[in-house]
Every structure is written in C-alpha cells, then in structure tokens.
Write an enzyme that holds these catalytic residues in place. Structure first.
Site, PDB file in Angstrom:
ATOM      1  N   GLU A 175       0.820  -1.222   0.000  1.00  6.90           N
ATOM      2  CA  GLU A 175       0.000   0.000   0.000  1.00  6.90           C
ATOM      3  C   GLU A 175       0.849   1.267   0.000  1.00  6.90           C
ATOM      4  O   GLU A 175       0.669   2.150   0.841  1.00  6.90           O
ATOM      5  CB  GLU A 175      -0.963  -0.009   1.206  1.00  6.90           C
ATOM      6  CG  GLU A 175      -1.976  -1.134   1.126  1.00  6.90           C
ATOM      7  CD  GLU A 175      -3.095  -1.066   2.163  1.00  6.90           C
ATOM      8  OE1 GLU A 175      -2.983  -0.291   3.135  1.00  6.90           O
ATOM      9  OE2 GLU A 175      -4.083  -1.807   1.989  1.00  6.90           O
ATOM     10  N   GLU A 294      -5.610  -8.409  -0.296  1.00  4.13           N
ATOM     11  CA  GLU A 294      -6.323  -8.130   0.964  1.00  4.13           C
ATOM     12  C   GLU A 294      -7.788  -7.926   0.615  1.00  4.13           C
ATOM     13  O   GLU A 294      -8.115  -7.006  -0.151  1.00  4.13           O
ATOM     14  CB  GLU A 294      -5.769  -6.880   1.658  1.00  4.13           C
ATOM     15  CG  GLU A 294      -4.375  -7.083   2.222  1.00  4.13           C
ATOM     16  CD  GLU A 294      -3.891  -5.903   3.074  1.00  4.13           C
ATOM     17  OE1 GLU A 294      -4.716  -5.203   3.684  1.00  4.13           O
ATOM     18  OE2 GLU A 294      -2.668  -5.687   3.096  1.00  4.13           O
TER      19      GLU A 294
HETATM   20  O1  AHR Z   1      -5.198  -5.941   7.030  1.00  5.92           O
HETATM   21  C1  AHR Z   1      -5.064  -4.815   7.852  1.00  5.92           C
HETATM   22  C2  AHR Z   1      -4.322  -3.685   7.160  1.00  5.92           C
HETATM   23  O2  AHR Z   1      -5.123  -3.180   6.123  1.00  5.92           O
HETATM   24  C3  AHR Z   1      -3.027  -4.021   6.475  1.00  5.92           C
HETATM   25  O3  AHR Z   1      -1.943  -3.970   7.338  1.00  5.92           O
HETATM   26  C4  AHR Z   1      -2.902  -2.942   5.435  1.00  5.92           C
HETATM   27  O4  AHR Z   1      -2.172  -3.362   4.312  1.00  5.92           O
HETATM   28  C5  AHR Z   1      -4.334  -2.577   5.127  1.00  5.92           C
HETATM   29  O5  AHR Z   1      -4.522  -1.207   5.148  1.00  5.92           O
END
Ligand code: AHR
Length: 501
Positions: A175, A294
C-alpha cells in the site's frame, strides 16, 4: 406474497478459467494477536515444539487456505527481517510504528516457514520498500532462497534450516499510495523502485512471481492513475498488480452493504482496464493479473474510533466478531473472485486469525470458527476445477449505492470428477428465493445436496461461550427432476449446492 424465483443455467463445455490455486490465499501480519497468541503461543496446552498452536493448525487445515502472505501489511514497511531470525534470546524488541505496539520478534521467517509447512500452504513474502529498499530485499532473498555457500544462505543454515525455502511469490512493498504507510511514495517514485527491485530480484531467480502495489482501495483519490503510472514503470518486470478492499456498512444502508460485491467487480474491471491500457501502449501481449491480496468485511470505523495503549505487546486490535450477515457478504465477495478468476489469479483473505479473521483464539484457551469460516472453507474445498459461464435470471432489490441489484449472486465450478458446485448467495435481507438450476447440459445428475448458512437474526455471531451459534447446515429443500434442480434459498443466505454425477 408470491415466492420469488431465480434461475441459472450452465454448460460444462463453456468455461471462464481454471480456478487458480492461489485464489484461496490468506494473510498473517504481525498485528495485534494474529501471530502472538493467534498462530504462535509457546505456553499453550496444544503448542508444538516450535510454539505453534495445535488447535489453530487444525482449524487452518480445515479452513483450507492455499497460500499465506506475510509479514504485512502496514507492518512490513518498517520491518527488518533479520530481527526475526537466529537465537530467540538475541532478537531485538522494536517499536512497530505501523500499529503503535512493541514487536518482540520471537516469531520470524523461520517460524513462518514452519507454519506454512505444518498447514501445507505456499508462502507469499512481502519486502519492505518503506524504510528499506533494494539491497535488503536481495539480502532477504539470499537468506531465504539461496541453497548455500554465501554469507546469508549459510546464516540460514546455521539457524537450522539446511534447505532453502524456495519462496516464489513476493510482494514489492505494501500500500505505498497510502498516507498511513511508512515511507509513502508517489506513483512515479514507487513504480521506479518496484521496477529496480524486481529486476534485481530476478537476477537471483528469473522465475519469481512478483506483485507491484496497486491502490489501497478503489476509493483512493489516485485510483486508476496510480496503477497506470506504476505499471508504466514496471510492466515488464512484474506479474501482478495488487488490489485491496474492505467492506462495512459505515453510515450507509444495509442493502448496499449486502451488495458490496458490486464495488469489488467495478474495482476489478477498473484495474484490468488500466493494466491492459498500459500493455496496449507498450505493444506487448503480456498480461498483468490481479493479486487481490487483501479482501474482507472489516468494520474499520470501529477501529478508527478505538483507543489503544501505545507500545504494548500483541494487544487486541481489529478483532471483528462477524455476524451471519457479514458471512453472507463475505461469501458474495468470494463468488466475485471466482467469477473473475480469468484475471484475478491470486487473492488473500485478510487476515487468518484474530485480526479480522475467520478463526478466533483466547490466550491459553480455545480456538473457534467465526461465521466467515464457513464460506471460505466450502469454497476452498469444493471450488476447485473450472469456473463455468453461468446465465442467470433473478429478481432484484434496491440499494442506495448501486440502484437495483440482483438478489441472487452465484458462480458454478466444475470439478475434475464430473461434479459441479454452485455457490449462491441470496442478498435480499427479507425475501427468500426459489432457485432453479438447469443442469441439463451435464452428462448425468446424481445426488444433489445443499448446505446453507443463514440466521433469523442477521446479527447472530459465534462467541467463546456459543461457538456454534451460526454454522452451515444441510438445506433439506433440494429436489431434482430431469436435470432440473430446485432449492429454497432463505433470505440473507450463503449456499453451497453440490451436484454429483
Ligand atoms: O489488514 C489490515 C491492514 O489493512 C493491512 O496492514 C494494510 O495493508 C491494510 O490497510
């Protein structure tokens, strides 16, 4: 009120894609209690010699992830991998700026690899491009993947791991577009660093699969232009662009939350269009696929409002307790990933244990399944083979965000054994659906079963005291006649229909 009807039809000769093995990935971050007292708790009565919790290992095997991303997440952008290897008594305690806690480093790469071997999953390793860069990524690769005869490969061997880990899939940072990220960059800065890191890593091993960071969400102000600029810099040196998405009702209407998959589909469409546009400009036939590394339901607003003591070890952070309704939305996200398996060829449920996870634990106590455990376990177990083209007809329901959306959301997967599994969600909160499955194109329709997860109370959850309040149960409404199957899908339900030859 007349019963609402939906219908689907498919033909096993017409497919979308093979289901990629990596579609059923998950994610373990050094965050809250995902690692400490989640998968790793040396004093726990079920712990093995490596400190891995036996009860959690068993549940993870039942859940069926195929790949696990590690060690972050936001955490990776401040992480020094070498802190987590070697004798435990020598490992430094560090400030983890990403989550405002103290990291003890008692768990690191070697322990993670033991965990992967114990549950039979592929490791997916992220490198730190926040506070670190190319050299440290190369060092980590040499430690992890080089057989022997160099300083870092021999260091690994001296730590007890004679054989190289053979990690094939790597994330180039995390990110990097996010203002919350340690070492946030512009797309041009990141694209260039990702390209240089990827090219150098490939000098060690050209066969790696490398993931460049896409946008942290579709809602980011730079969504689209970020992907275009990053890929303009590193299209030739990477294989994947990542996508991240978390859904929650926020201040919006619940029907829109039920239809969250609409957003995920638009997200996937947007990333593919952007990546393909860059590819077209480069006049290459190489395609960049999506690593949706994610995704989940996450009540982020609760986390944003919560207060945490600073610099403590492994506090209770992001421990969402999922409801029956959340599990149905979650199932619909899984259906989307399967439907787009032609271009989403890797994905990670974020995360695995305690942190927005399908598995919960108590320190020294039990481990249990959240509601979201069931859709994932069923999809991973039965959603293998080829995704079929499905024609569907369904009544709709109204949402504030997406207008009218079809109540039925479904996908069909043909297994190698001639079986077909239909995953179907009824997204309507109040009205059941009669689903008719036209399976006439199958050579034979033998036994048909359906399991369903629903609850009269959308807010019902599994807790430490009532661990099986919401589970998947047999749906006894299935009937079959001349290749046509009929089943009642309760309002707000996740359903797995198994058609055996
Ligand atoms: O999954 C929780 C967080 O969400 C992770 O660390 C990050 O990559 C995202 O913003």
């Amino acid at each position: 009120m007349a019963q609402r009807q939906a219908r689907i039809a498919f033909d096993p000769r017409f497919t979308v894609a093979d289901v990629p093995d990596r579609l059923f990935g998950s994610f373990v971050e050094h965050l809250g209690r995902c690692v400490y007292t989640g998968i790793y708790e040396p004093g726990h009565p079920t712990a093995d010699a490596a400190g891995l919790r036996g009860d959690v290992l068993e549940l993870v095997r039942e859940l069926g992830p195929t790949m696990i991303r590690y060690p972050g997440g936001n955490f990776v952008s401040g992480y020094r991998w070498e802190d987590g290897v070697g004798p435990k008594q020598d490992r430094p305690r560090r400030l983890d700026l990403a989550w405002g806690v103290t990291e003890t480093n008692q768990f690191g790469l070697g322990e993670f690899m033991k965990f992967c071997r114990a549950v039979g999953v592929e490791p997916n390793m992220a490198v730190n491009l926040g506070t670190r860069g190319l050299q440290e990524a190369l060092d980590l690769m040499e430690y992890a993947n080089h057989p022997s005869g160099t300083a870092l490969s021999d260091l690994r061997r001296s730590h007890g791991d004679e054989e190289p880990y053979g990690i094939k899939l790597w994330c180039l940072g995390n990110e990097m577009d996010g203002p919350w990220q340690i070492g946030q960059m512009t797309a041009t800065e990141y694209g260039r660093i990702a390209d240089q890191t990827a090219r150098a890593m490939r000098m060690i091993d050209p066969s790696l699969d490398l993931v460049a960071c896409g946008s942290s969400s579709r809602g980011m102000p730079t969504f689209g232009s970020w992907e275009a600029e990053v890929l303009a810099n590193c299209y030739k040196s990477v294989d994947f662009i990542s996508a991240h998405a978390y859904y929650h009702p926020g201040d919006g209407d619940i029907p829109s939350f039920m239809a969250s998959a609409q957003d995920m589909e638009l997200f996937i469409d947007g990333v593919i269009a952007t990546a393909d546009a860059v590819g077209a400009e480069l006049k290459t036939d190489k395609k960049i696929n999506i690593s949706f590394d994610e995704w989940n339901v996450w009540y982020q607003q609760d986390w944003e409002k919560s207060e945490h003591a600073k610099w403590v070890e492994a506090p209770r952070q992001l421990e969402d307790r999922y409801s029956a309704m959340d599990a149905v939305v979650f199932g619909s996200l899984l259906i989307t990933l399967l439907r787009r398996a032609d271009r989403v060829t890797a994905a990670c449920l974020a995360q695995l244990v305690n942190i927005i996870g399908p598995i919960m634990t108590e320190p020294g106590g039990p481990a249990w399944r959240q509601t979201t455990f069931y859709p994932f376990a069923e999809a991973s177990r039965h959603g293998r083979g080829k995704v079929l083209r499905v024609s569907a007809d369904s009544p709709g329901f109204d949402t504030d965000k997406y207008g009218e959306v079809s109540a039925l959301h479904s996908v069909a997967v043909a297994g190698e054994d001639g079986s077909v599994t239909v995953f179907a969600v009824n997204r309507d909160l109040d009205r059941p659906l009669t689903l008719t499955v036209d399976a006439g194109a199958l050579e034979s329709v033998g036994s048909v079963t359906c399991s369903t997860l629903t609850d009269e109370d959308p807010d019902a959850r599994n807790t430490i005291d009532d661990q099986n309040r919401v589970v998947s149960v047999e749906n006894k409404t299935v009937t079959t006649e001349d290749g046509t199957i009929s089943v009642e899908l309760p309002a707000m339900s996740w359903n797995t229909i198994r058609i055996r030859p």
